[in-house]
Design a protein around this motif. Structure first.
Motif, PDB file in Angstrom:
ATOM      1  N   GLU A  34       0.836  -1.210   0.000  1.00  0.00           N
ATOM      2  CA  GLU A  34       0.000   0.000   0.000  1.00  0.00           C
ATOM      3  C   GLU A  34       0.871   1.260   0.000  1.00  0.00           C
ATOM      4  O   GLU A  34       0.561   2.238  -0.719  1.00  0.00           O
ATOM      5  N   ALA A  35       1.960   1.245   0.762  1.00  0.00           N
ATOM      6  CA  ALA A  35       2.840   2.414   0.802  1.00  0.00           C
ATOM      7  C   ALA A  35       3.564   2.595  -0.520  1.00  0.00           C
ATOM      8  O   ALA A  35       3.706   3.729  -1.018  1.00  0.00           O
ATOM      9  N   LYS A  36       4.026   1.512  -1.116  1.00  0.00           N
ATOM     10  CA  LYS A  36       4.720   1.623  -2.397  1.00  0.00           C
ATOM     11  C   LYS A  36       3.785   2.143  -3.487  1.00  0.00           C
ATOM     12  O   LYS A  36       4.191   2.953  -4.342  1.00  0.00           O
ATOM     13  N   ALA A  37       2.531   1.689  -3.483  1.00  0.00           N
ATOM     14  CA  ALA A  37       1.563   2.170  -4.470  1.00  0.00           C
ATOM     15  C   ALA A  37       1.305   3.657  -4.295  1.00  0.00           C
ATOM     16  O   ALA A  37       1.189   4.409  -5.283  1.00  0.00           O
ATOM     17  N   HIS A  38       1.253   4.103  -3.037  1.00  0.00           N
ATOM     18  CA  HIS A  38       1.042   5.530  -2.797  1.00  0.00           C
ATOM     19  C   HIS A  38       2.253   6.337  -3.268  1.00  0.00           C
ATOM     20  O   HIS A  38       2.077   7.431  -3.840  1.00  0.00           O
ATOM     21  N   LEU A  39       3.463   5.834  -3.045  1.00  0.00           N
ATOM     22  CA  LEU A  39       4.660   6.556  -3.487  1.00  0.00           C
ATOM     23  C   LEU A  39       4.764   6.579  -5.009  1.00  0.00           C
ATOM     24  O   LEU A  39       5.297   7.540  -5.599  1.00  0.00           O
ATOM     25  N   THR A  40       4.224   5.554  -5.643  1.00  0.00           N
ATOM     26  CA  THR A  40       4.254   5.534  -7.109  1.00  0.00           C
ATOM     27  C   THR A  40       3.359   6.632  -7.688  1.00  0.00           C
ATOM     28  O   THR A  40       3.722   7.322  -8.652  1.00  0.00           O
ATOM     29  N   SER A  41       2.214   6.798  -7.071  1.00  0.00           N
ATOM     30  CA  SER A  41       1.301   7.838  -7.541  1.00  0.00           C
ATOM     31  C   SER A  41       1.617   9.206  -6.958  1.00  0.00           C
ATOM     32  O   SER A  41       1.271  10.238  -7.566  1.00  0.00           O
ATOM     33  N   ASN A  42       2.316   9.228  -5.803  1.00  0.00           N
ATOM     34  CA  ASN A  42       2.678  10.497  -5.148  1.00  0.00           C
ATOM     35  C   ASN A  42       4.160  10.458  -4.759  1.00  0.00           C
ATOM     36  O   ASN A  42       4.495  10.186  -3.592  1.00  0.00           O
ATOM     37  N   PRO A  43       5.043  10.670  -5.693  1.00  0.00           N
ATOM     38  CA  PRO A  43       6.483  10.573  -5.395  1.00  0.00           C
ATOM     39  C   PRO A  43       6.899  11.571  -4.303  1.00  0.00           C
ATOM     40  O   PRO A  43       6.479  12.725  -4.294  1.00  0.00           O
ATOM     41  N   GLY A  44       7.705  11.076  -3.388  1.00  0.00           N
ATOM     42  CA  GLY A  44       8.240  11.931  -2.323  1.00  0.00           C
ATOM     43  C   GLY A  44       7.336  12.092  -1.119  1.00  0.00           C
ATOM     44  O   GLY A  44       7.755  12.667  -0.104  1.00  0.00           O
ATOM     45  N   ASP A  45       6.067  11.601  -1.190  1.00  0.00           N
ATOM     46  CA  ASP A  45       5.146  11.751  -0.048  1.00  0.00           C
ATOM     47  C   ASP A  45       5.356  10.570   0.911  1.00  0.00           C
ATOM     48  O   ASP A  45       4.549   9.634   0.964  1.00  0.00           O
ATOM     49  N   ILE A  46       6.463  10.630   1.671  1.00  0.00           N
ATOM     50  CA  ILE A  46       6.797   9.539   2.590  1.00  0.00           C
ATOM     51  C   ILE A  46       5.777   9.454   3.717  1.00  0.00           C
ATOM     52  O   ILE A  46       5.312   8.372   4.080  1.00  0.00           O
ATOM     53  N   LEU A  47       5.390  10.595   4.271  1.00  0.00           N
ATOM     54  CA  LEU A  47       4.427  10.603   5.367  1.00  0.00           C
ATOM     55  C   LEU A  47       3.079  10.065   4.905  1.00  0.00           C
ATOM     56  O   LEU A  47       2.429   9.286   5.617  1.00  0.00           O
ATOM     57  N   GLY A  48       2.632  10.464   3.708  1.00  0.00           N
ATOM     58  CA  GLY A  48       1.352   9.980   3.193  1.00  0.00           C
ATOM     59  C   GLY A  48       1.351   8.480   3.010  1.00  0.00           C
ATOM     60  O   GLY A  48       0.346   7.808   3.290  1.00  0.00           O
ATOM     61  N   ALA A  49       2.482   7.920   2.573  1.00  0.00           N
ATOM     62  CA  ALA A  49       2.561   6.468   2.400  1.00  0.00           C
ATOM     63  C   ALA A  49       2.411   5.754   3.738  1.00  0.00           C
ATOM     64  O   ALA A  49       1.715   4.733   3.841  1.00  0.00           O
ATOM     65  N   ALA A  50       3.037   6.271   4.796  1.00  0.00           N
ATOM     66  CA  ALA A  50       2.919   5.653   6.122  1.00  0.00           C
ATOM     67  C   ALA A  50       1.498   5.767   6.653  1.00  0.00           C
ATOM     68  O   ALA A  50       0.959   4.830   7.261  1.00  0.00           O
ATOM     69  N   VAL A  51       0.838   6.927   6.426  1.00  0.00           N
ATOM     70  CA  VAL A  51      -0.525   7.118   6.916  1.00  0.00           C
ATOM     71  C   VAL A  51      -1.489   6.176   6.206  1.00  0.00           C
ATOM     72  O   VAL A  51      -2.424   5.633   6.828  1.00  0.00           O
ATOM     73  N   VAL A  52      -1.270   5.961   4.904  1.00  0.00           N
ATOM     74  CA  VAL A  52      -2.129   5.033   4.158  1.00  0.00           C
ATOM     75  C   VAL A  52      -2.036   3.637   4.738  1.00  0.00           C
ATOM     76  O   VAL A  52      -3.052   2.947   4.929  1.00  0.00           O
ATOM     77  N   LYS A  53      -0.841   3.188   5.039  1.00  0.00           N
ATOM     78  CA  LYS A  53      -0.670   1.846   5.611  1.00  0.00           C
ATOM     79  C   LYS A  53      -1.283   1.755   7.013  1.00  0.00           C
ATOM     80  O   LYS A  53      -1.912   0.747   7.351  1.00  0.00           O
ATOM     81  N   LEU A  54      -1.147   2.813   7.817  1.00  0.00           N
ATOM     82  CA  LEU A  54      -1.755   2.809   9.152  1.00  0.00           C
ATOM     83  C   LEU A  54      -3.275   2.717   9.052  1.00  0.00           C
ATOM     84  O   LEU A  54      -3.927   1.996   9.831  1.00  0.00           O
ATOM     85  N   GLY A  55      -3.872   3.468   8.094  1.00  0.00           N
ATOM     86  CA  GLY A  55      -5.318   3.391   7.911  1.00  0.00           C
ATOM     87  C   GLY A  55      -5.757   2.007   7.497  1.00  0.00           C
ATOM     88  O   GLY A  55      -6.796   1.506   7.950  1.00  0.00           O
ATOM     89  N   GLN A  56      -4.996   1.384   6.598  1.00  0.00           N
ATOM     90  CA  GLN A  56      -5.354   0.033   6.160  1.00  0.00           C
ATOM     91  C   GLN A  56      -5.287  -0.960   7.316  1.00  0.00           C
ATOM     92  O   GLN A  56      -6.167  -1.821   7.452  1.00  0.00           O
ATOM     93  N   LEU A  57      -4.255  -0.857   8.188  1.00  0.00           N
ATOM     94  CA  LEU A  57      -4.141  -1.762   9.337  1.00  0.00           C
ATOM     95  C   LEU A  57      -5.276  -1.535  10.329  1.00  0.00           C
ATOM     96  O   LEU A  57      -5.811  -2.483  10.914  1.00  0.00           O
ATOM     97  N   ARG A  58      -5.680  -0.290  10.504  1.00  0.00           N
ATOM     98  CA  ARG A  58      -6.771   0.013  11.447  1.00  0.00           C
ATOM     99  C   ARG A  58      -8.089  -0.566  10.956  1.00  0.00           C
ATOM    100  O   ARG A  58      -8.854  -1.136  11.743  1.00  0.00           O
ATOM    101  N   ASN A  59      -8.328  -0.442   9.674  1.00  0.00           N
ATOM    102  CA  ASN A  59      -9.591  -0.922   9.119  1.00  0.00           C
ATOM    103  C   ASN A  59      -9.635  -2.437   9.018  1.00  0.00           C
ATOM    104  O   ASN A  59     -10.716  -3.034   9.077  1.00  0.00           O
ATOM    105  N   SER A  60      -8.461  -3.052   8.889  1.00  0.00           N
ATOM    106  CA  SER A  60      -8.429  -4.514   8.729  1.00  0.00           C
ATOM    107  C   SER A  60      -8.487  -5.254  10.058  1.00  0.00           C
ATOM    108  O   SER A  60      -8.537  -6.487  10.061  1.00  0.00           O
ATOM    109  N   GLY A  61      -8.481  -4.532  11.145  1.00  0.00           N
ATOM    110  CA  GLY A  61      -8.528  -5.194  12.453  1.00  0.00           C
ATOM    111  C   GLY A  61      -7.221  -5.856  12.842  1.00  0.00           C
ATOM    112  O   GLY A  61      -7.228  -6.890  13.527  1.00  0.00           O
ATOM    113  N   TRP A  62      -6.119  -5.274  12.396  1.00  0.00           N
ATOM    114  CA  TRP A  62      -4.802  -5.871  12.714  1.00  0.00           C
ATOM    115  C   TRP A  62      -4.543  -5.868  14.222  1.00  0.00           C
ATOM    116  O   TRP A  62      -3.949  -6.807  14.760  1.00  0.00           O
ATOM    117  N   LEU A  63      -4.979  -4.835  14.917  1.00  0.00           N
ATOM    118  CA  LEU A  63      -4.747  -4.736  16.356  1.00  0.00           C
ATOM    119  C   LEU A  63      -5.719  -5.635  17.102  1.00  0.00           C
ATOM    120  O   LEU A  63      -6.938  -5.534  16.919  1.00  0.00           O
TER     121      LEU A  63
END
Length: 729
Positions: A173-202
């Protein structure tokens, strides 16, 4: 009183040159005995004491030198202050960082798992990846003012001490975000955190949740592993925390100190560790060679005495010193592993994300850093134990000087009293702490469980009772409904009984023994200041150049084969030790003579405090008996007076004798006296009886009687004494 001629006095007494007569002994002759020798057991005892004292005295400069070098080694090698500053900077950064002014903040706004997710998405990831910029070599993210982010960000959770984690930036998910948004390191991490929260990882029953990341500081050449997390206990209480551990990767890099100086410092430390090893081995082997295996071992360990205890302290210090050296070498080898040095090389030009994107290497780096942390922690514990051994060596050195030994002797003398006082103090202290836990445990965190209650009670003795101050100025009532007067009553009773009474009794016990030892020290003739003792020892060291070692003499003196005589004299020392010169034997015997006199005087002074009290008790008992007798005498005196008056009355009633009867009685008394005198009259050539001579001398209190006076007194016509008898008398 008869006059005694001075010639007789001269033959039986020692007349000093000042005209005074001193009687030195009750034995015939009254001559002062000369120091001709010393019993073997006394020689061994005092020589052993002298060796231990000299050993303790030599320990003092060595221990002081060692502790000075040790302080510098700790300061430059462990770099505790530098590591703590870096850790505090990262911990403060994570605690105080918010996405904007309202937050959310880790310590203020995290009370459950949902709020922890909000903090991770809004502030946690932004605190680590919020300042990333593109450079000529790649993307560099700065964490705080000085630290550079290394590689990747990891989210983790712990359930029943089992940790589960996931890398954020290397996910699909982070790599896909960086591909569409180069240089947005923080956005890539936030996307992965949102996916983990919604998937019930915790998991719902997880105990800990947080972020973990690694940073590098080029100025200090240190890595830091940081974990920002929230812990949920089984009672539902949430504890947010931010923990950072810094690790240096260049052991000989210390700001402001050249490497050569640190290498020299290590060499000095190694020599200071090797010196006691050599001296202890030399002492042990010398004992084995001179006295055999069994006696040599027993002699080294002091036959279970204090000498063996101090040797054990020396060995403990040696083990700790060698252990510190070995642990430092292990730490140095671990820091220089290729994995750590590879990232150090990357960090020289900037810790770019592109060069640190390998998750496997990042995991290996984190493992290596934790291994270094473990070794560093063990090294710190071992060096702390080494400090204990150095302190014990200093106490051994203090035994060489009575003034330095004053504190340790005070504690030793007061130990029995302190033990009994401690039992009473412990009973009262534990009672108050337990009652505080029972009464206030539900209202004050300081009393919430018994160990914390004991700690709070102890802090109150030291003047830290802020909990009570806050309670007294607050208008709120206790949640348990307990009246506030109980808190006031507990606090005032505790401070009165424990602080004002018990602690002052403790000071009185210690000061009592301390002042007694100070008085003994003032009365002692062998309690020089340290500088005078150093000067004296230096003179003795120069004068004893070329002498036989005193330790060798002591070991051989314990064998009757070397010295069979029971009395040790200067001549017997020469017969036992052929290589001993006259100067050494004279010095040994002179020292023993002076030492025994000082030792006997000190022994008498130690017994002196008991003397007055015993004497006072005897005087009191005698006074009681005298008072009892006086009371009985007062009761008997009136009876005696009455009896005397009645006897006089009876005599007065008796008939008086006639004149003829009185004359007959007087004649009989005169005849009896004449008969008694006639029985002691000597014949010609006989000696006068001794009782007669004593009678004459008692009747005539004369200081001097010559022959004529004696003849005039004793040889009256009734005595029929010749001139020769008078002269003989």
């Amino acid at each position: 009183m008869l006059r005694v001629s001075s010639s007789v006095v001269a033959r039986h007494m020692d007349v000093s040159g000042e005209g005074t007569v001193s009687v030195n002994t009750h034995r015939p002759g009254f001559a002062a005995p000369s120091f001709q020798g010393i019993p073997r057991h006394k020689f061994i005892e005092r020589t052993s004491w002298r060796i231990n004292r000299d050993d303790a005295f030599l320990t003092l400069p060595f221990s002081l030198s060692f502790i000075l070098v040790f302080i510098v080694v700790v300061f430059t090698h462990l770099q505790i202050h530098a590591r703590q500053q870096m850790e505090r900077g990262l911990e403060g950064w994570m605690k105080g960082y918010g996405n904007d002014y309202p937050g959310p903040y880790l310590f203020e706004h995290v009370a459950d798992r949902s709020q922890m997710w909000d903090w991770l998405v809004s502030s946690g990831a932004s605190a680590v990846l919020g300042k990333c910029e593109n450079t000529t070599t790649g993307t560099v993210c700065q964490v705080g003012p000085r630290n550079e982010f290394v590689g990747n960000l990891r989210i983790f959770q712990e359930t029943d001490s089992v940790e589960t984690s996931m890398w954020l930036l290397s996910s699909d998910e982070a790599k896909a975000h960086l591909t569409s948004n180069p240089g947005d390191i923080l956005g890539a991490a936030v996307v992965k955190l949102g996916q983990l929260r919604n998937s019930g990882w915790l998991q719902r029953d997880s105990d800990t949740m947080g972020l973990a990341f690694t940073t590098y500081n080029r100025k200090t050449r240190m890595f830091a592993v940081t974990r920002a997390m929230a812990t949920y206990d089984k009672f539902g209480f949430v504890v947010p925390s931010s923990v950072s551990r810094a690790i240096f990767v260049d052991p000989y890099h210390f700001q402001g100190v050249d490497r050569s100086v640190m290498y020299l410092l290590d060499a000095i430390y190694v020599l200071l560790v090797l010196y006691p090893i050599i001296t202890e081995l030399h002492e042990f082997c010398r004992g084995l060679l001179n006295a055999g295996w069994k006696e040599g071992c027993l002699s080294y360990w002091g036959h279970g005495g204090m000498e063996g205890f101090w040797n054990a302290i020396d060995i403990f210090g040696i083990v700790m010193g060698v252990g510190n050296i070995v642990q430092w070498i292990q730490l140095y080898v671990e820091v220089k592993t290729p994995m750590i040095q590879e990232f150090v090389g990357i960090g020289k030009g900037g810790m770019t994300l592109e060069e640190c994107s390998d998750d496997a290497k990042l995991a290996m780096l984190e493992t290596s850093l934790f291994q270094v942390l473990s070794l560093l922690q063990v090294l710190q514990w071992a060096m702390a134990l080494n400090v204990v051994s150095v302190m014990m060596k200093l106490f051994k050195a203090f035994g060489a000087n009575p003034r330095l030994q004053l504190v340790s002797n005070t504690l030793y003398k007061a130990a029995p009293d302190l033990l009994h006082f401690g039992l009473v103090f412990l009973a009262i202290f534990v009672g108050f702490a337990l009652s505080g836990h029972i009464l206030f445990g539900g209202d004050f965190v300081e009393f919430s469980h018994f160990p914390r209650s004991c700690n709070t009670a102890f802090q109150c003795l030291l003047g830290d009772f802020s909990w009570y101050t806050e309670f007294t100025i607050s208008d709120s009532r206790l949640g348990s409904g307990l009246p506030g007067e109980f808190v006031n009553l507990w606090f005032m009773s505790y401070m009165t009984f424990v602080l004002l009474i018990m602690l002052n009794m403790l000071l009185a016990i210690i000061m009592d023994h301390y002042m007694a030892l100070v008085e003994q020290l003032k009365a002692s003739k062998d309690a020089p200041p340290l500088w005078q003792q150093v000067k004296r020892y230096y003179r003795q060291w120069r004068a004893s150049s070329g002498f036989l070692p005193l330790y060798q003499i002591l070991l051989e003196m314990k064998s009757t084969d070397v010295h069979p005589e029971d009395m040790v004299t200067q001549e017997s020392l020469h017969r036992a030790f052929h290589h001993m010169n006259a100067s050494q034997s004279h010095m040994i015997m002179s020292w023993l003579k002076n030492d025994l006199h000082a030792y006997d005087g000190a022994t008498k002074r130690e017994r002196t405090p008991e003397g007055p009290s015993e004497l006072h008790r005897s005087i009191e008992r005698i006074s009681e008996h005298v008072n009892t007798l006086a009371t009985h005498a007062e009761q008997v005196t009136p009876r005696l007076n009455a009896m005397e008056a009645k006897l006089a009355e009876i005599i007065s009633r008796l008939p008086q004798p006639s004149a003829a009867e009185a004359g007959a009685v007087a004649g009989a008394e005169a005849g009896a006296e004449a008969g008694a005198v006639g029985r002691i009259e000597p014949s010609e050539g006989q000696k006068l009886p001794a009782d007669f001579v004593e009678e004459v001398l008692a009747r005539h209190s004369l200081s001097e009687i010559d022959g004529n006076e004696m003849r005039a007194l004793c040889c009256s016509p009734s005595r029929r004494c010749t001139h020769n008898q008078a002269v003989d008398l």
